[in-house]
Structure formats: C-alpha cells, structure tokens
Write a protein that holds these residues in place. Sequence first.
Motif, PDB file in Angstrom:
ATOM      1  N   ARG A   4       0.853  -1.190   0.000  1.00 54.95           N
ATOM      2  CA  ARG A   4       0.000   0.000   0.000  1.00 54.95           C
ATOM      3  C   ARG A   4       0.887   1.237   0.000  1.00 54.95           C
ATOM      4  N   GLN A  47       1.569  -3.573 -11.377  1.00 60.01           N
ATOM      5  CA  GLN A  47       0.167  -3.708 -11.812  1.00 60.01           C
ATOM      6  C   GLN A  47       0.073  -4.322 -13.206  1.00 60.01           C
ATOM      7  N   VAL A  98       2.113   5.527  -8.905  1.00 65.19           N
ATOM      8  CA  VAL A  98       1.217   4.876  -7.947  1.00 65.19           C
ATOM      9  C   VAL A  98       0.584   5.985  -7.112  1.00 65.19           C
ATOM     10  N   ARG A  99      -0.726   5.928  -6.944  1.00 66.85           N
ATOM     11  CA  ARG A  99      -1.413   6.963  -6.164  1.00 66.85           C
ATOM     12  C   ARG A  99      -1.280   6.696  -4.674  1.00 66.85           C
ATOM     13  N   GLU A 156      -3.046   3.706  -2.724  1.00 65.51           N
ATOM     14  CA  GLU A 156      -3.310   2.610  -3.652  1.00 65.51           C
ATOM     15  C   GLU A 156      -2.626   1.315  -3.187  1.00 65.51           C
ATOM     16  N   PHE A 194      -0.940  -1.814  -4.589  1.00 68.98           N
ATOM     17  CA  PHE A 194      -0.378  -2.138  -5.905  1.00 68.98           C
ATOM     18  C   PHE A 194       0.522  -3.359  -5.833  1.00 68.98           C
TER      19      PHE A 194
END
Length: 471
Positions: free
Chosen positions: A78, A101, A122-123, A126, A128
């Motif tokens: 995360r 991803q 990557v936010r 998120e 991932f």
Amino acid sequence: MELRTLTRLAAPALAVLLALTTGCTGATVQGRPGASGLRDPYFPRAGNGGYQVEHYALDLAYDPADGELRGTAVITARAGQGLSSFNLDFSGLKVEGVDVQGVAARFNRTGNELTVRPAKDVRKGEVFRTRVDYAGRPKALVDPDGSKEGWITAEGGFAAGVGEPVGSMGWFPGNHHPSDKATYDVTVTVPAGYEAVSNGELRSRRDVGGGRTEFAWRSAEPMASYLATVAVGKFKVSTGRTASGVSVYQAVAPAEEEASRAVLARVPEMVEWGSATFGPYPFGTVGSIVMPARSLGYALETQTKPVYPGAPDEELVLHELAHQWFGDSVSPKSWKDMWLNEGFATYAEWLWAETHGGVSAQRRFEAFLAGDTSVDAHAGVDWAAFPPASPPGAEHISDDPVYYRGAMVLHRIRQEVGDEKFFGLLRGWAADHRYGNASTADFTAYAERRTGADLKKVWDVWLYGDERPKA
Ligand code: TRP
Ligand code: ZN
C-alpha cells in the motif's frame, strides 16, 4: 484577502508552473520517489519509504546440484504517498524483469537498492502489485559482526535462506526492515527426493513432473522479513500436534537426527509452558529446522520454525521458541531495540530453568553480578560492556550485553514489582503488541503504566547507564 482566496487565484498559475518544471502537460503530478532507506540507527539503508508491504508471494525453484535459484516475487503493498518510483532491497542475483500492476516497469540497481519506476505513478493509498523475476546463485552475505547470513549452503545439497539483520535481500527482493511486517506465501520447487521447508503451514506438497516436487507454505500471521526462511535438503520430517492443538513440523538433517530426538520431542511441552507463562502461542504452527552441524554459525528464531546449526540443546530450543513471542510476534521497531528480543529470550531460559529443577533467576542474576561461572557458564562474559538499549554500533547488536544485561533488566523489574505484576507485564506486553512492532521507549512506558511502579532508576542504571551496575 483571505488565504483561501489567494490559494484559489494562485492555483492556475501553479499548475502551469508545475507542468513547465516537470514537462507534464495536463496530467496532474502525483508521485515522487520513495525513500531508499528507513534511517534505522544501525542500518540506515535497510527498508524503504513510501509504501508498506501487505503480502509477499514468493515462487522459488532451487537446484542443489548447481546452486541456482529462480524466483518470482509478487509484492502487494500500500502506497503511503504518491510514488513516481520506489525501492526494494535486493542483493546479487540477476533481475530479469519487473512489472507494476501488470505493466512492465523500468528499473535500475545501485548497491543493494533496486529502484522501480512504474509506467504510471502509484497513487497515495493505492494497493499495488510489483512482480520481480530473478535468477542466479544466491550467496552468503557477511554481517557487520562477521557472521554469515543470506543464502547458506552445506554438504549434501542443504541450503537455507536466513536474514538477521539484513540477509533476506540476498534471496528475495523486499522492504527489508523489521518495521514492515507482512503475510507470506512461499512456494518452492526442488528436485524429487529433497524437502523444502519454510515458515508457517504446509498447504500442499505435490509432484509437478520433470522429477520435481513443489512445496507451498503459508504464513498467515504477519512476519518481519528477517524471520523468513527457506531450507532445502534431504531432511527427515516428523509432524504432530501440541496439547492445545498447535501443529508441529520438524525437519532434521539425518546426521543430526539421533542427537536432536530427545530435545525436539520437548518442543510441544515448551510451547505449552510458553503459553502459560507469556500468554497464548501467537502462531498456528511450530517446529524446527535442524541443518547440518556448523552449516551456519548460530541459531535463528525464524518464525514458527527456528533454524539450528546441528542438534540444539534444551536452552537453545527454549530460547528460539521464546522469541516467537518476543521478536517474532512483538518485533523491534528498529535494530536498536534488539534487547527486546534477546534480553527476553534469555530471561525465558532463566525462567524455564527455575521452573524445571534448575537454579532460580535470582540466583543466576546474582551469579552474573558476581561473575560466578559455577552457576551459569556465561556469567563471566562482559555483560556490562555497554547499555543494552544502546549498542555502540551495528557490529554489536548481537553482543553479550544485549542478551545477558537485557535479561538482568527484566529481573530488576521483577525485583521491583514482584512476581504477580511482573508476569502480568510479560503477558500484557505480548498481548498488547501482538503481531506488531515496539521500541524500548514503548516498553519502558508500558512497564510503568502496567505495574504502576516508578522504574526510572532501573532504566537509568541498567538499560541506559554506561557504568557497570552494582545491584
Ligand atoms: N538472534 C539469534 C538468536 O539469538 C542469534 C543470531 C542471529 C546472531 N544472527 C546472529 C548472533 C549474528 C550473532 C550474530 O537466537
Ligand atoms: Zn536470541
């Protein structure tokens, strides 16, 4: 003008400026690089910033004939910030490809840092997945104190991955700092006739053709990466169950079988004793991995299945099992907090002895104070060389003061508060921080809160003081 209005007016100008400086047109800038280390006081580059791992899925194939390891690590994490890039700790072994991803990512390596640059940032927040494909002949790494970790091999096709403090990067990429705990699925394929053992429960063992056997292991409870292990060899395996239903899996190198039999038979009893003394055993399974003698220079409390360098004795098995509560379930926040592992596991040996016909912890404490080796062979070590909460360098985190003076700290608390409060403290500590991380400051605060005692003198003299304590 109100600040809010000013911000609103300035926003379009800021966006243009950002687009110019980053070369981005339109798309909002989300990510920045994650830190390449967690600034551990002793291993500043260990671990990485910007994300926390939730799960490792390691798919490994090992051939003892040529020492070649092929691996795929799928790391679910995360993001704690927007990430334009992030690091994994990884040493040696060739990286054949990385994707994030499901999309190929660029990567590069400097030293033990593998930097991954995903195609798309990557936010923050998120979850991932990063996949790393790798291969090569894993090697032993040498610790600051000269001991070997990483990938250890021995005659007869035996091999083991061990990781304290930073050896896990020698056999899988990850966020290799104890503060980032995760669950694991470890699948290992080996030539038929070999066993592959890892932490947690064996979910399946099957013939996958081509003269190979696949072992699938799962650690359902969080684990610090230095406690992960894989052992390969022609082990003799025995299984069972403790009285309270914990499954037992013991893998022993044949040459060590006879010398190990009696002590390993006591593992269930030790787990039950630990549960009565420290609170419920934290994991669903327990056992041992007995490697050939002298294959490694120490035993290690690898989660659910400690690794031993040849047949262990009773104190050693008790020590490594005590770590399952103290070190494995409650893990150090940094490598400075090692006495929370070793002082507790050593004191557990003292407690086991006093409840199983040996000398009392009080007598042993006095013997250490006096350096009287007739009571305990270790009483003559230089346990006062430094305060246990503050080893003088990375090469000293496993030195005698961390173990023995650490144990003496606990005995001093017991002297101050009495048995009832002391054992309540041990159980409360294990329960309160179960599956988590804790620091020395967390412990001292907890101990005073839980017992209601002012223990400042104990901390000042025994935990932090430079002088040799006299009482
Ligand atoms: N933590 C191990 C134990 O106490 C010992 C250990 C592991 C160790 N790695 C080490 C000791 C390196 C000295 C050096 O069971
Ligand atoms: Zn230990």
